[in-house]
Design a protein around this motif. Structure first.
Motif, short mmCIF file in Angstrom:
data_model
loop_
_atom_site.label_atom_id
_atom_site.label_comp_id
_atom_site.label_asym_id
_atom_site.label_seq_id
_atom_site.Cartn_x
_atom_site.Cartn_y
_atom_site.Cartn_z
N THR A 626 -12.92 4.36 0.19
CA THR A 626 -11.59 4.96 0.27
C THR A 626 -10.59 3.82 0.44
N ALA A 627 -9.34 4.11 0.11
CA ALA A 627 -8.30 3.10 0.18
C ALA A 627 -7.18 3.56 1.10
N VAL A 628 -6.73 2.67 1.96
CA VAL A 628 -5.57 2.91 2.82
C VAL A 628 -4.65 1.71 2.69
N GLU A 629 -3.45 1.87 3.16
CA GLU A 629 -2.46 0.81 2.94
C GLU A 629 -2.70 -0.41 3.83
N SER A 630 -3.17 -0.19 5.08
CA SER A 630 -3.32 -1.33 5.99
C SER A 630 -4.42 -1.03 7.00
N ALA A 637 -9.40 6.22 7.55
CA ALA A 637 -10.41 5.91 6.54
C ALA A 637 -11.81 6.25 7.03
N ARG A 638 -12.11 5.93 8.32
CA ARG A 638 -13.43 6.22 8.86
C ARG A 638 -13.71 7.72 8.88
N VAL A 639 -12.69 8.51 9.18
CA VAL A 639 -12.86 9.97 9.19
C VAL A 639 -13.23 10.46 7.80
N ARG A 640 -12.53 9.96 6.78
CA ARG A 640 -12.84 10.35 5.40
C ARG A 640 -14.29 10.02 5.04
N LEU A 641 -14.67 8.79 5.33
CA LEU A 641 -16.00 8.34 4.94
C LEU A 641 -17.10 9.04 5.73
N THR A 642 -16.84 9.29 7.01
CA THR A 642 -17.85 9.94 7.85
C THR A 642 -18.14 11.36 7.39
N GLN A 643 -17.10 12.06 6.92
CA GLN A 643 -17.30 13.43 6.42
C GLN A 643 -18.29 13.44 5.28
N CYS A 655 -26.01 5.88 2.92
CA CYS A 655 -24.66 5.55 2.45
C CYS A 655 -24.24 4.19 2.96
N GLU A 656 -23.31 3.60 2.23
CA GLU A 656 -22.67 2.38 2.66
C GLU A 656 -21.17 2.57 2.55
N GLN A 657 -20.48 2.39 3.66
CA GLN A 657 -19.04 2.65 3.69
C GLN A 657 -18.26 1.41 3.26
N ILE A 658 -17.22 1.65 2.47
CA ILE A 658 -16.36 0.58 1.97
C ILE A 658 -14.90 1.01 2.17
N ILE A 659 -14.13 0.17 2.83
CA ILE A 659 -12.70 0.43 3.03
C ILE A 659 -11.92 -0.68 2.34
N ARG A 660 -10.94 -0.27 1.49
CA ARG A 660 -10.07 -1.21 0.82
C ARG A 660 -8.64 -1.01 1.29
N TYR A 661 -7.89 -2.09 1.36
CA TYR A 661 -6.51 -2.02 1.83
C TYR A 661 -5.56 -2.38 0.68
N GLY A 662 -4.55 -1.56 0.45
CA GLY A 662 -3.56 -1.83 -0.58
C GLY A 662 -2.73 -0.59 -0.86
N LYS A 663 -1.60 -0.81 -1.48
CA LYS A 663 -0.68 0.29 -1.79
C LYS A 663 -0.94 0.91 -3.14
N PRO A 665 -3.78 2.63 -5.08
CA PRO A 665 -5.15 3.17 -5.00
C PRO A 665 -5.99 2.84 -6.22
N VAL A 666 -5.37 2.87 -7.40
CA VAL A 666 -6.15 2.60 -8.61
C VAL A 666 -6.74 1.18 -8.57
N GLU A 667 -5.92 0.24 -8.23
CA GLU A 667 -6.39 -1.14 -8.17
C GLU A 667 -7.53 -1.31 -7.16
N GLU A 668 -7.43 -0.65 -6.00
CA GLU A 668 -8.46 -0.78 -4.96
C GLU A 668 -9.77 -0.13 -5.39
N VAL A 669 -9.67 1.03 -6.06
CA VAL A 669 -10.88 1.70 -6.54
C VAL A 669 -11.59 0.85 -7.58
N VAL A 670 -10.82 0.34 -8.53
CA VAL A 670 -11.40 -0.49 -9.59
C VAL A 670 -11.99 -1.77 -9.00
#
Length: 862
Positions: A626-630, A637-643, A655-663, A665-670
């Motif tokens: 998942t991606a969040v701004e900061s 982000a942890r709540v999203r991934l834990t669900q 599962c392996e959790q991954i958190i990306r930071y940026g404004k 979302p497309v760039e962080e997902v890619v």
């Protein structure tokens, strides 16, 4: 060195140490020799008494034999002469053949001594020094303890002053002591006890004084005092008698057939016992002196010493631990110390021989009781008892057997030791191992509960595969696939597999053939060159396979990885080999690595179910991102991934959790998909809101499709996990081959049938479509996929949407070849309408984009 010198060195080994002789070494050897002569005087008399010989014969055995053994042996410090074990062996073997001490008995002893020397010499010249290794330490300890008890038993009559005939068996001696308990002579017993006490106190408190000499003197003085006070008629204290004060007389063994027949068997036993004593003592002293002992040369030296000794009135001699230890501690530097000791002994004999007339038999019995007690190695007996019950049983059997029959005791001990050895080696340790976890390591470590490969069993065989162990090894190897039929291949870490004979080679070849029939193989890592050469000469490598042998420092697991079944690897979760984690299956296809991108909304639930089901089918870990701004939004982000992770754990998916930071979302997902080297990226799609863009794919989803480095699975909000059928649309383009590959992987993992669809637009070439569909069906069937075909004459978009609804497909696979110049127009015309018109999930298969096309696509989106 010249060949002549090497030959002379073998014939006359004293040439090796003669250069060491100097004035200083001669002085040290003279001191050590004098000490040794004083030590052997009471020992020689005592040991001859044990052997049933006149006392002087014990001294004769320490003269000529000691000189010959020193000159022709290999040890610098070993001193030969009479020993307790050899003495009791001679008495036990010959006392029933003739009356001990009689001329006939002495002749038999000389004959036996000659045969012992002859056998020792033959074994030494034949380089068979390793034979002594078959008499184990446990057997020697048990035999020595039994011999010690026999020594004490033989002196019971002299110790207690009772009448017991010579040659009486041990058990009868015990019985006679009980029967004649009230007939014990108190005067004789007092002499024995005083001698015994004097020896014990001297050894404990006056360590520098030879305790045997002290005990002899005290016992003799005490006995002489009793004789003066009470007289012989009352005390009946008998003395040894004066010794002949002359050099060892020449003698001739009895070579008659009856004498040879009577002494042949005992000679074989005493030969092995004497050699074991000599080599063991020589090695023990050599450890302290840092000298190398040549066992074969020691055999030659001992053999010559006994042959010469039999012609100079000496009986069978061997290495003496007491005299050798004293010799070393006294500062001896060369074997000249043994020569000097023998010469000093002659002088001492001439001086003290008349004094033996004052040495009572009771005092000798007390000294021999001390010798017998010292022979029992209580320390090692306790150690063996606490260490091994089997070894303890062998020790006990040897000890008890020795009490009844000396030859039977030692042969029984050797036999039981060999049986124990053969039983143990018939079941070599077969240990499951796994590759060492260290980076760059090529060795294996014990599994010990670690996960193992479900297809390739790796075992280490510690031992030999010979005729006695062949059946056990074969059963162990067959048990592997009986317990786990998928483990059709076995790799033997063979660094500890030291020997293979013909029976073992036959078993290995048979096992290799059997495993090939199962579809696997038998392989070897680090098998030593000697065993490989043996297998090659016997033609066994033809059955095993020339490519089944891997030398040291070979990445053997990498080589064998490509022989494994990719269908099992696809769903495997252990992945203990490095190749398992590189993303390529043994068949060359890519291992699925799935990523699910979530925004935590309610519309992520259906895509999450689709992604979890797909990961469950492939048996792989699901990357959740998942991606969040900061970082301040980490908790969100942890709540999203834990669900998502909770749902995955219920389905048995890691599962392996991954958190990306940026404004963006497309760039962080890619970026996350690229960093994880994902194969398929699963994303969701919100329901349409009326806007034409939203009714189709959606702007964010479209950008991900365009920019993603991997295939993209778009799960619409009403999508369900793939459980029914896959629809694959083909148009004959080059990307269709990639589509077949990906579709086959999913179909096999999920166990789903596939319908291959070809849409023929009005006026299109149906024959070409039929040919394309037939080709794709053939490729899928080769992969073992259940598939059917469907050809419709319609435009691609409506054909795909209608066919999916008609056959009930819950996954549609379409292609998007970016190398043809990907543009927003192209995506909008095909992908947008198909995804927007379907309720099920759609997998967009992609080829890696060319840099120019990717830049153009990004520019168009901007």
């Amino acid at each position: 060195m010249s060949p002549t010198f090497l030959t002379l060195r073998k014939l006359f080994p004293f040439l090796l140490w003669w250069p060491l002789v100097t004035r200083r070494t001669v002085r040290d050897d003279l001191v050590a020799g004098l000490t040794g002569a004083l030590i052997v005087l009471p020992q020689g008399v005592a040991f001859a008494t044990i052997a049933g010989l006149p006392p002087q014969y014990g001294l004769y055995a320490a003269m000529v034999p000691a000189i010959i053994a020193a000159l022709f042996g290999s040890s610098l410090h070993l001193v030969s002469g009479p020993t307790t074990a050899i003495s009791i062996a001679i008495f036990a073997a010959l006392s029933h053949q003739a009356d001990p001490g009689s001329p006939q008995y002495i002749q038999l002893v000389l004959t036996l001594t000659f045969l012992v020397g002859l056998f020792q010499l033959i074994l030494g010249l034949a380089r068979m020094g390793a034979l002594v290794n078959f008499i184990s330490h446990t057997v020697v300890i048990g035999f020595t303890a039994g011999a010690a008890i026999l020594i004490a038993a033989s002196q019971v009559k002299n110790f207690f002053g009772i009448e017991i005939p010579r040659g009486t068996p041990f058990y009868e001696i015990v019985h006679q002591l009980w029967v004649q308990f009230f007939a014990i002579n108190p005067w004789v017993l007092s002499v024995s006890l005083v001698t015994l006490a004097a020896g014990i106190l001297t050894r404990r408190y006056l360590k520098k004084v030879p305790y045997m000499i002290a005990a002899m003197i005290v016992g003799s003085l005490f006995a002489e005092a009793l004789l003066l006070l009470e007289g012989f008629d009352k005390t009946h204290i008998v003395t040894v008698g004066a010794l002949p004060a002359h050099l060892p007389p020449l003698s001739l063994p009895d070579f008659s057939l009856p004498a040879l027949k009577a002494t042949l068997g005992p000679a074989l036993v005493i030969t092995m016992l004497a050699l074991t004593e000599a080599v063991s003592i020589g090695r023990a002293i050599a450890v302290r002196s840092e000298q190398r002992i040549d066992g074969n040369q020691e055999f030659v030296g001992q053999g010559l010493s006994n042959i010469f000794g039999s012609f100079f009135s000496g009986y069978a001699a061997s290495g003496s631990f007491n005299r050798s230890g004293v010799n070393y501690e006294a500062g001896a530097k060369t074997p000249l110390s043994s020569v000097f000791a023998s010469l000093f002994l002659v002088v001492v004999l001439l001086v003290v021989a008349p004094l033996a007339a004052y040495l009572p038999n009771a005092a000798m019995a007390g000294i021999l009781f001390l010798v017998a007690w010292g022979l029992i190695d209580f320390h090692h007996i306790r150690h063996i008892w606490h260490t091994s019950k089997i070894e303890s049983a062998i020790l006990a059997a040897t000890l008890v057997g020795t009490l009844f029959n000396l030859e039977l005791g030692i042969f029984l001990g050797v036999f039981l030791s060999l049986i124990h050895y053969l039983y143990r080696t018939s079941k070599p340790e077969i240990v499951p191992v796994v590759p060492a976890p260290e980076e760059g390591a090529y060795h294996f470590v014990r599994a010990k509960g670690r996960p193992e490969c479900p297809q390739l069993r790796i075992v280490r065989i510690n031992g030999s595969v010979y005729f006695g162990a062949a059946s056990y090894v074969q059963a162990a190897l067959q048990q592997i696939d009986e317990e786990n039929p998928q483990q059709k291949s076995v790799l033997i870490a063979a660094a500890s597999l030291s020997y293979v004979d013909i029976a073992g080679a036959e078993v290995l070849a048979q096992e290799a053939r059997r495993r090939r029939r199962l579809g696997g193989g038998l392989y070897f890592y680090r098998l030593n060159a000697g065993v490989q050469q043996f297998l090659r000469q016997g033609g066994y490598t033809h059955d095993i396979g020339a490519g089944a042998f891997f030398p040291v420092m070979t990445d053997v697991t990498r080589a064998l990885y490509w022989t494994l079944n990719p269908d099992i690897c696809r769903n495997c979760k252990t992945r203990i080999f490095k190749e398992c984690n590189k993303g390529i299956l043994p068949d060359g296809f890519r291992r699925e690595r799935l990523m699910f991108a979530t925004d935590g909304s309610e519309f992520s639930n259906a895509p999450a179910d689709v992604a979890i089901a797909l990961a469950q089918g492939f048996g792989v870990t699901l990357d959740i991102m998942t991606a969040v701004e900061s970082p301040t939004e980490d908790e969100i982000a942890r709540v999203r991934l834990t669900q998502v992770e909770r749902k995955a754990l219920v389905a048995g998916v890691d599962c392996e959790q991954i958190i990306r930071y940026g404004k963006q979302p497309v760039e962080e997902v890619v970026a996350a998909a690229a960093a994880a080297d994902s194969h398929i990226l699963v994303i969701g799609r919100r329901p349409p809101r009326g806007n034409i863009k939203e009714r189709l794919v959606g702007d964010i989803a479209l950008q991900i499709i365009v920019r993603s480095p991997c295939h993209v699975l778009i799960a619409n909000w009403p999508s369900e996990p793939c459980r029914k059928r896959i629809l694959m649309a083909t148009n004959g383009a080059r990307i269709s081959e990639t589509m077949v590959e990906v579709t086959a992987e999913i179909a096999k993992a999920m166990g789903l049938p596939v319908t291959v669809l070809a849409a023929v637009p009005p006026g299109g070439n149906r024959a070409q479509a039929e040919e394309d569909v037939a080709e794709k069906l053939g490729l899928l069937k080769v992969e073992g996929v259940d598939c059917t075909s469907l050809i419709v004459e319609k435009a691609p978009e409506p054909a795909i949407i209608e066919a999916a609804a008609e056959i009930g497909a819950d996954l549609v696979v379409i292609g998007n070849d970016q190398r043809k110049g990907l543009s927003r127009k192209l995506v909008g015309q095909t992908t947008d309408r198909i995804v927007g018109g379907l309720k099920c999930a759609v997998l967009v298969v992609k080829l890696p984009p060319e840099p120019e096309a990717l830049l153009a696509a990004v520019r168009n989106q901007a």
